[in-house]
Scaffold this motif. Structure first.
Motif, PDB file in Angstrom:
ATOM      1  N   LEU A  96      -1.295 -11.235  13.197  1.00  0.00           N
ATOM      2  CA  LEU A  96      -2.271 -10.179  13.312  1.00  0.00           C
ATOM      3  C   LEU A  96      -1.786  -8.679  13.335  1.00  0.00           C
ATOM      4  O   LEU A  96      -2.156  -7.744  12.681  1.00  0.00           O
ATOM      5  N   GLY A  97      -0.661  -8.515  14.050  1.00  0.00           N
ATOM      6  CA  GLY A  97      -0.010  -7.121  14.166  1.00  0.00           C
ATOM      7  C   GLY A  97       0.402  -6.651  12.907  1.00  0.00           C
ATOM      8  O   GLY A  97      -0.062  -5.567  12.594  1.00  0.00           O
ATOM      9  N   PRO A  98       1.383  -7.468  12.218  1.00  0.00           N
ATOM     10  CA  PRO A  98       1.632  -6.752  10.736  1.00  0.00           C
ATOM     11  C   PRO A  98       0.417  -6.505   9.685  1.00  0.00           C
ATOM     12  O   PRO A  98       0.435  -5.684   9.009  1.00  0.00           O
ATOM     13  N   ILE A  99      -0.585  -7.433   9.948  1.00  0.00           N
ATOM     14  CA  ILE A  99      -1.812  -7.341   8.957  1.00  0.00           C
ATOM     15  C   ILE A  99      -2.476  -6.144   9.220  1.00  0.00           C
ATOM     16  O   ILE A  99      -3.047  -5.429   8.446  1.00  0.00           O
ATOM     17  N   LEU A 100      -2.665  -5.844  10.650  1.00  0.00           N
ATOM     18  CA  LEU A 100      -3.525  -4.487  10.967  1.00  0.00           C
ATOM     19  C   LEU A 100      -2.613  -3.225  10.603  1.00  0.00           C
ATOM     20  O   LEU A 100      -3.259  -2.464  10.480  1.00  0.00           O
ATOM     21  N   PHE A 117      -3.444  -2.682   7.097  1.00  0.00           N
ATOM     22  CA  PHE A 117      -4.845  -2.298   6.923  1.00  0.00           C
ATOM     23  C   PHE A 117      -4.735  -0.788   7.075  1.00  0.00           C
ATOM     24  O   PHE A 117      -5.264   0.289   6.669  1.00  0.00           O
ATOM     25  N   LYS A 118      -3.862  -0.578   8.414  1.00  0.00           N
ATOM     26  CA  LYS A 118      -3.874   0.893   9.095  1.00  0.00           C
ATOM     27  C   LYS A 118      -3.127   1.825   7.868  1.00  0.00           C
ATOM     28  O   LYS A 118      -3.545   3.051   7.521  1.00  0.00           O
ATOM     29  N   GLN A 119      -2.085   1.254   7.163  1.00  0.00           N
ATOM     30  CA  GLN A 119      -1.391   2.118   6.163  1.00  0.00           C
ATOM     31  C   GLN A 119      -1.994   2.461   4.718  1.00  0.00           C
ATOM     32  O   GLN A 119      -1.790   3.257   4.180  1.00  0.00           O
ATOM     33  N   LYS A 120      -2.650   1.216   4.338  1.00  0.00           N
ATOM     34  CA  LYS A 120      -3.424   1.410   3.306  1.00  0.00           C
ATOM     35  C   LYS A 120      -4.798   1.509   3.201  1.00  0.00           C
ATOM     36  O   LYS A 120      -5.522   1.452   2.085  1.00  0.00           O
ATOM     37  N   LYS A 121      -5.484   1.996   4.328  1.00  0.00           N
ATOM     38  CA  LYS A 121      -7.005   2.193   4.461  1.00  0.00           C
ATOM     39  C   LYS A 121      -7.297   3.320   3.325  1.00  0.00           C
ATOM     40  O   LYS A 121      -8.474   3.147   2.706  1.00  0.00           O
ATOM     41  N   LYS A 122      -6.718   4.424   3.433  1.00  0.00           N
ATOM     42  CA  LYS A 122      -7.048   5.564   2.261  1.00  0.00           C
ATOM     43  C   LYS A 122      -6.694   4.903   0.939  1.00  0.00           C
ATOM     44  O   LYS A 122      -7.587   5.178   0.057  1.00  0.00           O
ATOM     45  N   LEU A 123      -5.747   4.364   0.833  1.00  0.00           N
ATOM     46  CA  LEU A 123      -5.514   3.648  -0.492  1.00  0.00           C
ATOM     47  C   LEU A 123      -6.568   2.866  -1.191  1.00  0.00           C
ATOM     48  O   LEU A 123      -7.277   2.619  -2.280  1.00  0.00           O
ATOM     49  N   ASP A 149     -19.637  11.073  -2.916  1.00  0.00           N
ATOM     50  CA  ASP A 149     -18.772  10.872  -1.825  1.00  0.00           C
ATOM     51  C   ASP A 149     -18.423   9.253  -1.422  1.00  0.00           C
ATOM     52  O   ASP A 149     -19.626   8.526  -1.671  1.00  0.00           O
ATOM     53  N   ALA A 150     -17.456   8.735  -1.178  1.00  0.00           N
ATOM     54  CA  ALA A 150     -17.221   7.321  -1.010  1.00  0.00           C
ATOM     55  C   ALA A 150     -17.921   7.079   0.520  1.00  0.00           C
ATOM     56  O   ALA A 150     -17.875   7.705   1.399  1.00  0.00           O
ATOM     57  N   PRO A 151     -18.739   6.000   0.568  1.00  0.00           N
ATOM     58  CA  PRO A 151     -19.284   5.621   1.926  1.00  0.00           C
ATOM     59  C   PRO A 151     -17.993   5.166   2.881  1.00  0.00           C
ATOM     60  O   PRO A 151     -16.919   4.879   2.361  1.00  0.00           O
ATOM     61  N   ALA A 152     -18.499   5.219   4.036  1.00  0.00           N
ATOM     62  CA  ALA A 152     -17.403   4.870   5.219  1.00  0.00           C
ATOM     63  C   ALA A 152     -16.913   3.482   4.991  1.00  0.00           C
ATOM     64  O   ALA A 152     -17.733   2.375   4.555  1.00  0.00           O
ATOM     65  N   ILE A 153     -15.857   3.049   5.270  1.00  0.00           N
ATOM     66  CA  ILE A 153     -15.156   1.839   5.545  1.00  0.00           C
ATOM     67  C   ILE A 153     -14.609   1.770   6.810  1.00  0.00           C
ATOM     68  O   ILE A 153     -13.772   2.323   7.452  1.00  0.00           O
ATOM     69  N   LYS A 154     -15.159   0.708   7.593  1.00  0.00           N
ATOM     70  CA  LYS A 154     -14.590   0.503   9.078  1.00  0.00           C
ATOM     71  C   LYS A 154     -13.387  -0.629   9.029  1.00  0.00           C
ATOM     72  O   LYS A 154     -13.689  -1.644   8.035  1.00  0.00           O
ATOM     73  N   ILE A 155     -12.724  -0.671  10.094  1.00  0.00           N
ATOM     74  CA  ILE A 155     -11.904  -1.622  10.281  1.00  0.00           C
ATOM     75  C   ILE A 155     -11.975  -2.291  11.710  1.00  0.00           C
ATOM     76  O   ILE A 155     -11.806  -1.469  12.690  1.00  0.00           O
ATOM     77  N   LYS A 156     -12.482  -3.569  11.785  1.00  0.00           N
ATOM     78  CA  LYS A 156     -12.373  -4.215  13.222  1.00  0.00           C
ATOM     79  C   LYS A 156     -11.553  -5.293  13.193  1.00  0.00           C
ATOM     80  O   LYS A 156     -11.064  -5.903  12.147  1.00  0.00           O
ATOM     81  N   ALA A 157     -11.206  -5.730  14.421  1.00  0.00           N
ATOM     82  CA  ALA A 157     -10.302  -6.814  14.528  1.00  0.00           C
ATOM     83  C   ALA A 157     -10.897  -7.870  15.696  1.00  0.00           C
ATOM     84  O   ALA A 157     -11.481  -7.388  16.751  1.00  0.00           O
ATOM     85  N   LEU A 163      -4.807  -2.331  20.556  1.00  0.00           N
ATOM     86  CA  LEU A 163      -5.432  -2.215  19.218  1.00  0.00           C
ATOM     87  C   LEU A 163      -6.127  -1.267  18.783  1.00  0.00           C
ATOM     88  O   LEU A 163      -6.107  -0.988  17.391  1.00  0.00           O
ATOM     89  N   LEU A 164      -7.242  -0.666  19.519  1.00  0.00           N
ATOM     90  CA  LEU A 164      -8.014   0.184  19.119  1.00  0.00           C
ATOM     91  C   LEU A 164      -7.213   1.772  18.879  1.00  0.00           C
ATOM     92  O   LEU A 164      -7.360   2.098  17.846  1.00  0.00           O
ATOM     93  N   ARG A 165      -6.193   1.981  19.701  1.00  0.00           N
ATOM     94  CA  ARG A 165      -5.625   3.297  19.497  1.00  0.00           C
ATOM     95  C   ARG A 165      -4.354   3.165  18.418  1.00  0.00           C
ATOM     96  O   ARG A 165      -4.335   3.969  17.565  1.00  0.00           O
ATOM     97  N   HIS A 166      -3.566   2.342  18.684  1.00  0.00           N
ATOM     98  CA  HIS A 166      -2.324   1.942  17.836  1.00  0.00           C
ATOM     99  C   HIS A 166      -2.763   1.737  16.359  1.00  0.00           C
ATOM    100  O   HIS A 166      -1.928   2.363  15.354  1.00  0.00           O
TER     101      HIS A 166
END
Length: 599
Positions: free
Chosen positions: A265-269, A272-278, A300-308, A321-324
């Protein structure tokens, strides 16, 4: 939304009416719409207790599955909106539910801050203005729905003829949601279904309006970035935008356990964090072109949310998880099975869960889908399965047929948990005249399959006294391993306070960190895989083991260097955390080198 967490789908029955219980408090939750018979009975029940006229939608009626789903979702929508209207018209001096709404909010919520000000305000005019302002802020939690994309049985008409592909289980469920009054999201789990994705694109409900907003959104439940991007790209080409990626731990979750190839989970998140803009930059031009083909212009691009979700157990883990990882929210599933105010677990199963030990929760081969399944040793369905074997009649009657897929012995697909299949498979096994130990090993694999269509719905039937004559009262339940650390029934307030750190329900519990729990599950999964395949290794399996081992090793290094996590722990906690990592690294090295020609 009001809260930073949601309650994910829980089996078939366990969250079937959760929105009716918690949406009025701003808490979002997810309903499974796999079982239309369950939905129809729940609609009848809630119509009765609310004095609402009820007309049965019979299975023989045209498009009954989709219509049943629409009818139930509309009822849930209407009941929740009635609850919200009642709260907004109520009085803080008389309505306890009004206080509950604001008491449950996180301390950082502007609504909560205003509420605390209201409680200490002494001027009656100012207090009345604050009360009016607070009631205007009340909003319902999301009423989202979930379908497993590959649970997609072909249905037939009254004459036994196959209906068009739009009437398969998944497509009909999609249509049922699309035609409902809900303004919420459809969560697609269990992987890629090209036909379903194409059918999705036919519904205007999933297209953006003039403001670029959606009445119906799509959420993908995924376990890694690569699969998320592939699925989102396919949908974007069809003119369907993925509004959220809901990342679930492959093994540290309830229900089916879709293990990754060692990705944690950690590396996966982090990815996603690093590539969300991409992700947005890659998908937007594809999506815009698809919309232009439909005559829709979108700038404009619609929003994309990421949850875990999956295995979160403390407020510290929630906050980290929320902050980092800059998440938009988290999912807390299995702990809510112990909260009767939120979920539908009949009393005997609830009692068994609340007193269970860690070893009572295990990953099994029980699912007819052939995917590892989180099981509970003390469920009445498990007892029922063992009793049938003891009586020489393994397998279950197959009535709902949602999971039929096997054609080894029949022209029409049947379920591997059915009595018909297991009888034929055991006859085949007996003809092989194998040594007793090998025979027993294969026999156990056959009879481990259990009926989930009935068992995962039965809890609601028992709880609301709608079980029909001659129906099996055995309950299947699929809690995640994290359930083991919660040891009694809890109130909704207790669980929410625990999530936000206002109360610690695990204060006296020796529970490893979420990342360690998941790592342990994957280490055990790899150990079992190696053990089962030792005598029949080939290049493909050896490569799988090597890749799995590599990913786990990289995850261990990642966690050991996660300085931000270190700052959330005292030195004793961090030493314990890194001690687990060192032990895991050593165990990983002990996998026989002879099995790893690529290492």
């Amino acid at each position: 939304m009001a809260h930073s967490f949601h309650i994910p789908v829980l089996g078939l029955a366990f969250s079937i009416d959760t929105p009716i219980k918690v949406a009025q408090f701003g808490i979002s939750s997810v309903i499974s719409i796999v079982d239309d018979e369950l939905l129809e009975r729940m609609r009848a029940y809630y119509c009765k207790i609310n004095n609402i006229a009820y007309d049965l939608i019979h299975t023989k009626e045209d498009d009954s599955r989709a219509r049943r789903i629409t009818a139930y979702l509309n009822l849930v929508h209407d009941l929740v909106h009635y609850q919200i209207a009642k709260l907004r018209s109520g009085s803080f001096k008389q309505d306890k539910a009004l206080h509950t709404y604001f008491d449950l909010l996180p301390a950082s919520s502007p609504k909560k801050i205003l509420y605390e000000r209201y409680k200490t305000e002494t001027d009656t005019v100012t207090q009345k203005n604050l009360e009016s302002q607070l009631k205007n802020y009340i909003e319902a939690g999301e009423i989202d729905v979930n379908i497993m994309s590959k649970v997609d049985k072909v249905n037939k008409d009254v004459h036994g003829n196959a209906l068009p592909s739009t009437y398969t289980d998944a497509s009909a469920a999609l249509r049922g949601f699309a035609n409902s009054r809900l303004r919420s999201s459809l969560i697609i789990s269990a992987g890629l279904n090209p036909k379903l994705f194409s059918y999705m694109a036919e519904f205007d409900q999933f297209l953006p309006d003039a403001k670029g907003e959606f009445t119906k959104k799509i959420i993908l439940k995924v376990s890694d970035f690569r699969s998320a991007f592939i699925q989102a790209k396919i949908l974007a080409k069809k003119g369907v935008w993925v509004s959220e990626f809901r990342i679930e731990s492959g093994l540290n979750c309830g229900g089916h356990a879709f293990a990754t190839e060692g990705y944690l989970l950690g590396p996966i998140l982090e990815e996603f964090k690093q590539k969300k803009k991409l992700l947005t930059e890659e998908l937007l031009p594809i999506y815009q072109q698809a919309l232009r083909d439909k005559g829709i212009m979108l700038r404009d691009a619609p929003a994309i949310k990421i949850k875990a979700q999956g295995g979160i157990g403390t407020a510290q883990e929630q906050e980290f998880l929320l902050r980092h990882y800059q998440l938009d929210g988290t999912g807390w599933g299995s702990p809510f099975l112990l909260v009767p105010e939120a979920t539908t677990v009949e009393q005997n199963t609830l009692q068994a869960l609340s007193t269970a030990k860690k070893e009572d929760f295990y990953v099994s081969g029980a699912s007819p889908l052939g995917v590892p399944f989180n099981n509970f040793r003390h469920s009445t369905a498990e007892k029922n399965r063992l009793d049938r074997i003891q009586q020489g009649r393994p397998g279950a009657p197959c009535t709902k047929k949602y999971l039929i897929s096997n054609t080894e012995f029949t022209t029409e697909p049947i379920c591997t948990a059915s009595r018909e299949y297991q009888h034929k498979k055991i006859k085949e096994l007996e003809a092989m005249e194998l040594p007793s130990s090998e025979y027993q090993k294969r026999f156990d694999v056959i009879v481990e399959k259990t009926c989930l269509c009935e068992g995962l719905a039965t809890s609601a039937y028992l709880k609301y006294d709608v079980l029909k004559a001659k129906e099996n009262p055995a309950v299947s339940i699929c809690p995640g391993p994290n359930t083991a650390y919660f040891s009694r029934e809890y109130s909704l307030k207790e669980m929410v306070d625990h999530i936000y750190g206002r109360q610690d329900l695990l204060k006296q519990t020796d529970r490893p960190h979420i990342f360690i729990n998941e790592l342990s599950l994957y280490m055990e999964y790899l150990r079992k895989y190696v053990e089962m395949n030792m005598e029949a290794l080939d290049d493909k399996k050896e490569k799988y083991i090597h890749n799995f081992k590599t990913q786990l090793s990289q995850a261990i290094t990642y966690y050991a260097n996660l300085k931000e996590l270190h700052t959330t722990m005292c030195q004793k906690e961090w030493d314990k955390f890194t001690g687990y990592l060192k032990t895991a690294a050593q165990q990983l090295k002990q996998i026989p080198a002879s099995l790893l020609q690529f290492s």
